[in-house]
Design a protein around this motif. Structure first.
Motif, short mmCIF file in Angstrom:
data_model
loop_
_atom_site.label_atom_id
_atom_site.label_comp_id
_atom_site.label_asym_id
_atom_site.label_seq_id
_atom_site.Cartn_x
_atom_site.Cartn_y
_atom_site.Cartn_z
N GLN A 230 0.84 -1.18 0.00
CA GLN A 230 0.00 0.00 0.00
C GLN A 230 0.89 1.25 0.00
O GLN A 230 1.87 1.31 0.74
CB GLN A 230 -0.91 0.03 1.23
N THR B 145 4.81 6.89 1.38
CA THR B 145 5.06 5.92 2.46
C THR B 145 4.45 4.59 2.09
O THR B 145 3.28 4.51 1.69
CB THR B 145 4.48 6.43 3.78
N SER C 248 3.53 0.49 3.00
CA SER C 248 3.19 -0.45 4.06
C SER C 248 2.76 -1.75 3.42
O SER C 248 2.54 -1.84 2.21
CB SER C 248 2.09 0.11 4.96
N GLY C 249 2.63 -2.79 4.24
CA GLY C 249 2.26 -4.09 3.70
C GLY C 249 3.49 -4.91 3.35
O GLY C 249 4.49 -4.86 4.05
N THR D 156 6.30 -4.89 1.94
CA THR D 156 7.36 -4.06 1.38
C THR D 156 8.62 -4.85 1.06
O THR D 156 9.43 -4.43 0.24
CB THR D 156 7.70 -2.92 2.34
N LYS E 25 11.98 4.44 7.50
CA LYS E 25 10.62 4.97 7.52
C LYS E 25 9.76 4.41 6.39
O LYS E 25 8.60 4.80 6.25
CB LYS E 25 10.65 6.50 7.41
N ASN E 26 10.35 3.53 5.56
CA ASN E 26 9.63 3.00 4.39
C ASN E 26 9.05 4.12 3.54
O ASN E 26 7.92 4.04 3.04
CB ASN E 26 8.51 2.06 4.83
N THR E 27 9.81 5.17 3.39
CA THR E 27 9.33 6.36 2.70
C THR E 27 10.28 6.78 1.59
O THR E 27 11.50 6.74 1.76
CB THR E 27 9.15 7.52 3.69
#
Length: 123
Positions: A3, A23, A25-26, A28, A76-78
């Motif tokens: 996501q 960002t 999520s899931g 990754t 931060k997965n960003t």
């Protein structure tokens, strides 16, 4: 499935700057590459930039090279897109995307997409 949520779009004058964020999520861990595309009502989805999640190798579309910079913060997965020296022709909806194939510029090679964020550059 991954996501993706974008933020940071807006209205800016020509010559100005904006920074977009995306960002993830899931699942990754299944992602090797993240990228930015943009689209206007009259044009097909255009490749802007992409980054390899592990190692940070980047590549850019010709129209933004030297003005835009893609980066990521793994903790931060960003992912970010710093856009400088903006031009009216940069006006578009910008989409964040994630995929498993590094080096591609083809939208269909990216399996996950964000909802898009509008960037408008006034002259």
């Amino acid at each position: 499935q991954v996501q993706l949520v974008e933020s940071g779009g807006g209205l800016v004058q020509a010559g100005g700057s904006l920074r977009l964020s995306c960002t993830a999520s899931g699942r990754t861990l299944s992602t090797s590459t993240m990228g930015w595309f943009r689209q206007t009502p009259r044009l097909a989805r255009e490749f802007v930039a992409a980054i390899k999640w592990s190692g940070g190798i980047t590549y850019y579309g010709d129209s933004v090279k030297g003005r835009f910079t893609i980066s990521r913060d793994n903790a931060k997965n960003t992912m970010y897109l710093q856009m400088n020296s903006l031009k009216p022709e940069d006006t578009a909806v910008y989409y964040c995307a994630a995929g498993r194939q590094f080096g591609t510029r083809t939208p269909t090679d990216f399996g996950s997409w964000g909802q898009g964020t509008q960037v408008t550059v006034s002259s």
